[in-house]
Write an enzyme that holds these catalytic residues in place. Sequence first.
Site, PDB file in Angstrom:
ATOM      1  N   TYR A 238      51.842  77.516  89.691  1.00 29.48           N
ATOM      2  CA  TYR A 238      52.141  77.658  88.261  1.00 29.48           C
ATOM      3  C   TYR A 238      53.113  78.819  87.995  1.00 29.48           C
ATOM      4  O   TYR A 238      53.691  78.894  86.915  1.00 29.48           O
ATOM      5  CB  TYR A 238      50.862  77.878  87.437  1.00 29.48           C
ATOM      6  CG  TYR A 238      49.843  76.757  87.495  1.00 29.48           C
ATOM      7  CD1 TYR A 238      50.137  75.541  88.112  1.00 29.48           C
ATOM      8  CD2 TYR A 238      48.581  76.903  86.940  1.00 29.48           C
ATOM      9  CE1 TYR A 238      49.196  74.522  88.181  1.00 29.48           C
ATOM     10  CE2 TYR A 238      47.639  75.886  86.994  1.00 29.48           C
ATOM     11  CZ  TYR A 238      47.950  74.697  87.622  1.00 29.48           C
ATOM     12  OH  TYR A 238      47.020  73.699  87.682  1.00 29.48           O
TER      13      TYR A 238
ATOM     14  N   HIS B  89      45.104  72.824  96.486  1.00 28.17           N
ATOM     15  CA  HIS B  89      45.604  72.231  95.230  1.00 28.17           C
ATOM     16  C   HIS B  89      45.784  70.712  95.336  1.00 28.17           C
ATOM     17  O   HIS B  89      45.458  69.976  94.407  1.00 28.17           O
ATOM     18  CB  HIS B  89      46.927  72.907  94.859  1.00 28.17           C
ATOM     19  CG  HIS B  89      47.288  72.802  93.425  1.00 28.17           C
ATOM     20  ND1 HIS B  89      48.045  73.749  92.772  1.00 28.17           N
ATOM     21  CD2 HIS B  89      47.010  71.867  92.486  1.00 28.17           C
ATOM     22  CE1 HIS B  89      48.209  73.394  91.502  1.00 28.17           C
ATOM     23  NE2 HIS B  89      47.594  72.252  91.315  1.00 28.17           N
TER      24      HIS B  89
HETATM   25  N1  LIG Z   1      44.625  70.673  89.910  1.00 29.28           N
HETATM   26  C1  LIG Z   1      45.680  70.054  89.407  1.00 29.28           C
HETATM   27  O1  LIG Z   1      46.444  69.392  90.136  1.00 29.28           O
HETATM   28  C2  LIG Z   1      45.952  70.137  87.936  1.00 29.28           C
HETATM   29  C3  LIG Z   1      46.833  69.213  87.345  1.00 29.28           C
HETATM   30  C4  LIG Z   1      47.060  69.308  85.970  1.00 29.28           C
HETATM   31  C5  LIG Z   1      46.417  70.297  85.234  1.00 29.28           C
HETATM   32  N2  LIG Z   1      45.583  71.189  85.836  1.00 29.28           N
HETATM   33  C6  LIG Z   1      44.923  72.277  85.065  1.00 29.28           C
HETATM   34  O2  LIG Z   1      44.286  71.711  83.942  1.00 29.28           O
HETATM   35  C7  LIG Z   1      44.772  72.318  82.754  1.00 29.28           C
HETATM   36  C8  LIG Z   1      44.742  71.341  81.606  1.00 29.28           C
HETATM   37  O3  LIG Z   1      45.483  70.176  81.884  1.00 29.28           O
HETATM   38  P1  LIG Z   1      46.811  69.771  81.098  1.00 29.28           P
HETATM   39  O4  LIG Z   1      47.441  70.986  80.573  1.00 29.28           O
HETATM   40  O5  LIG Z   1      47.592  68.880  81.996  1.00 29.28           O
HETATM   41  O6  LIG Z   1      46.285  68.824  79.932  1.00 29.28           O
HETATM   42  P2  LIG Z   1      45.361  69.007  78.643  1.00 29.28           P
HETATM   43  O7  LIG Z   1      44.608  70.265  78.669  1.00 29.28           O
HETATM   44  O8  LIG Z   1      44.626  67.713  78.496  1.00 29.28           O
HETATM   45  O9  LIG Z   1      46.435  69.007  77.460  1.00 29.28           O
HETATM   46  C9  LIG Z   1      47.176  70.144  77.122  1.00 29.28           C
HETATM   47  C10 LIG Z   1      48.121  69.720  75.994  1.00 29.28           C
HETATM   48  O10 LIG Z   1      47.361  69.226  74.891  1.00 29.28           O
HETATM   49  C11 LIG Z   1      47.480  70.089  73.773  1.00 29.28           C
HETATM   50  N3  LIG Z   1      46.116  70.326  73.264  1.00 29.28           N
HETATM   51  C12 LIG Z   1      45.201  71.223  73.704  1.00 29.28           C
HETATM   52  N4  LIG Z   1      44.062  71.124  72.997  1.00 29.28           N
HETATM   53  C13 LIG Z   1      44.257  70.150  72.083  1.00 29.28           C
HETATM   54  C14 LIG Z   1      43.451  69.600  71.066  1.00 29.28           C
HETATM   55  N5  LIG Z   1      42.212  70.035  70.836  1.00 29.28           N
HETATM   56  N6  LIG Z   1      43.969  68.596  70.317  1.00 29.28           N
HETATM   57  C15 LIG Z   1      45.223  68.135  70.522  1.00 29.28           C
HETATM   58  N7  LIG Z   1      46.043  68.627  71.476  1.00 29.28           N
HETATM   59  C16 LIG Z   1      45.557  69.621  72.254  1.00 29.28           C
HETATM   60  C17 LIG Z   1      48.151  71.371  74.267  1.00 29.28           C
HETATM   61  O11 LIG Z   1      49.030  71.859  73.293  1.00 29.28           O
HETATM   62  P3  LIG Z   1      49.190  73.411  72.903  1.00 29.28           P
HETATM   63  O12 LIG Z   1      49.173  74.240  74.133  1.00 29.28           O
HETATM   64  O13 LIG Z   1      50.485  73.423  72.196  1.00 29.28           O
HETATM   65  O14 LIG Z   1      48.028  73.725  72.014  1.00 29.28           O
HETATM   66  C18 LIG Z   1      48.919  70.870  75.466  1.00 29.28           C
HETATM   67  O15 LIG Z   1      50.166  70.330  75.055  1.00 29.28           O
HETATM   68  C19 LIG Z   1      46.175  72.807  83.146  1.00 29.28           C
HETATM   69  O16 LIG Z   1      46.652  73.781  82.256  1.00 29.28           O
HETATM   70  C20 LIG Z   1      45.908  73.315  84.537  1.00 29.28           C
HETATM   71  O17 LIG Z   1      45.310  74.599  84.485  1.00 29.28           O
HETATM   72  C21 LIG Z   1      45.324  71.099  87.170  1.00 29.28           C
END
Ligand SMILES: NC(=O)c1ccc[n+]([C@@H]2O[C@H](COP(=O)([O-])OP(=O)(O)OC[C@H]3O[C@@H](n4cnc5c(N)ncnc54)[C@H](OP(=O)(O)O)[C@@H]3O)[C@@H](O)[C@H]2O)c1
Length: 275
Positions: A49, A107
């Site tokens: 990241y 990862h």
């Molecule tokens: N291990 C892996 O390979 C892997 C892969 C992907 C992700 N991850 C981890 O998982 C975390 C979360 O996954 P993600 O970021 O892909 O997806 P997510 O948390 O499902 O979605 C984040 C997006 O949704 C918005 N959001 C957040 N809360 C919301 C709500 N209550 N209502 C509407 N929209 C909302 C955020 O916008 P704003 O920020 O503008 O509020 C952002 O654009 C990542 O940050 C990372 O730490 C891990």
Amino acid sequence: MTVPVFEGAHTRMPRLGLGTWPMRGAECQRAVESALGLGYRHIDTAEMYGNEEAVGAAIAAAGLPRADIYLTTKVWHDKPDGASFRRAAEACLKRLGQPHVDLLLVHWPSPRLDLPSVLAAMARLRKEGLARAVGVANFPRGLLARAVEADIVPIAALQVEHHVYLSQQRLLDYCGPRGIALTSYTPVAKGMVAEDPVICRIAARHGATPGQVALAWLLAMPGVAAIPKAAGAARQAENLAAADLVLDAADLAALAALPKGRRLVDPAHGPDWDA
Ligand SMILES: NC(=O)c1ccc[n+]([C@@H]2O[C@H](COP(=O)([O-])OP(=O)(O)OC[C@H]3O[C@@H](n4cnc5c(N)ncnc54)[C@H](OP(=O)(O)O)[C@@H]3O)[C@@H](O)[C@H]2O)c1
């Protein structure tokens, strides 16, 4: 609001945390400081990241007892053997400015992964206290079983994509009886849930938001933690308050009936998910 804690076989994990991808630099530091101020005690980062310095700076600025924070980082799949994995994990700690992480994950799997050697490196890091617990991310069930059955180091957690549009029942069936935490990433389906009429209807009935409904659906499953990413304080607070939302049987049935085959994170380097 109290965030429930999963008492796993090999780790104790707050069931709601803050995802930090793709935030970097000052934006990331601000977001993590804000989250810690609101009561988040679980932060998810990764070497890939490019934000570990910012996460570490936010943790330092928050001034909380280190033991109160559950910090996860992950080593990228270009470190497929124990020696390179070890070096990368040490570099993560240096960037984070931390003596240890609470959870250190592989990862992604890769065809080059020398699993026994990486597991042995993780066992050593755990023994030395550099990682309190270790686990894997994006492992399909067969590979997860190999990691567990190798019996080299206890696998405390599996982090995978998991939300109302993607079932992970096969993995839950494996993790549950073994006390392995299943950390759900992309838990609000990148915000898609906000447009879903079924979810919006349930949310309106509870005076809640669609994001809270999506998170409460995950938290209704034992052994599951969710790490939504939100940059701003308002949404962070909204997501944290999902810990207080209790869905009833009719809500859960309606959410269970949504199609469950939608994978949003499926890079070319990813595994055969059914393996
Ligand atoms: N291990 C892996 O390979 C892997 C892969 C992907 C992700 N991850 C981890 O998982 C975390 C979360 O996954 P993600 O970021 O892909 O997806 P997510 O948390 O499902 O979605 C984040 C997006 O949704 C918005 N959001 C957040 N809360 C919301 C709500 N209550 N209502 C509407 N929209 C909302 C955020 O916008 P704003 O920020 O503008 O509020 C952002 O654009 C990542 O940050 C990372 O730490 C891990």
